[in-house]
Design an enzyme around this catalytic site. Sequence first.
Site, mmCIF file in Angstrom:
data_model
loop_
_atom_site.group_PDB
_atom_site.id
_atom_site.type_symbol
_atom_site.label_atom_id
_atom_site.label_comp_id
_atom_site.label_asym_id
_atom_site.label_seq_id
_atom_site.Cartn_x
_atom_site.Cartn_y
_atom_site.Cartn_z
ATOM 1 N N LYS A 194 0.853 -1.190 0.000
ATOM 2 C CA LYS A 194 0.000 0.000 0.000
ATOM 3 C C LYS A 194 0.888 1.238 0.000
ATOM 4 O O LYS A 194 1.707 1.434 0.899
ATOM 5 C CB LYS A 194 -0.903 0.011 1.237
ATOM 6 C CG LYS A 194 -2.015 -1.031 1.171
ATOM 7 C CD LYS A 194 -2.821 -1.050 2.449
ATOM 8 C CE LYS A 194 -3.577 0.235 2.674
ATOM 9 N NZ LYS A 194 -4.096 0.322 4.056
ATOM 10 N N VAL A 195 0.683 2.060 -1.011
ATOM 11 C CA VAL A 195 1.524 3.242 -1.186
ATOM 12 C C VAL A 195 0.637 4.495 -1.130
ATOM 13 O O VAL A 195 -0.261 4.656 -1.961
ATOM 14 C CB VAL A 195 2.238 3.198 -2.555
ATOM 15 C CG1 VAL A 195 3.154 4.401 -2.717
ATOM 16 C CG2 VAL A 195 3.013 1.905 -2.722
#
Length: 219
Positions: A86-87
């Site tokens: 998750k960015v």
Amino acid sequence: MEWMIDTANLEEIREAMDMLPITGVTTNPSILKAALPFDYEQRLREIRALTPGCSMHVQLGSEACEGMLREAQELQALLGDDIYVKVPVTEQGVKAIRLLKARGVNVTATAIYYPLQAMLAVSAGADYLAPYCNRMEQNEIDFGRVIGQIRDMIDLGGYASRILGASFKNAGQVVRAIDSGAHAVTVPPALLKSCLNSALVTDAVAAFTRDYAKVRGER
Ligand code: E4P
């Protein structure tokens, strides 16, 4: 429609996996913090082991692109190449998404509040986009409209990115996200269970149980 659970609590994960049609599990550092104490890597491995066949979405802690790339590699070594990192969609995040996708890493673009943020993440190749519904609502942003705009853009451009509605605090927000075009939602298990255990439902079932006993006769 995909249902994911937003938790790092092992008991909640076990129970949800046993009962509900779950396709993925998501965490962020704050969700993990709420489940302390534990060893970070061991907890991630335990979550992975409890959710076979599900996608696992783990947020990166670094804010700079280089750190994100390094962390993504470490997480893949720990949990397998098929995890989703998750960015957060920041300047550094968009850069990282492009580079991660070039390396074949699965990416969930997170901390999305604005359609433009989502569109940049889609163009960078993100697999999932996580708009923060409750947080938007708290800041007077119409999350249903934002999700609808993102969905229109995805459909119009023929992109493969999927909208993963996130940050839910009540059932109405979940329904609105789906109704507005989210392909998937990630929800705390207690919230998913709340509608199954509402008094309206349990009272109706209790009445049927009483009547069933009468029509069948006591046995
Ligand atoms: C998803 O994985 C998000 O990080 C999460 O749903 C955010 O939820 P919050 O707004 O309750 O922190």
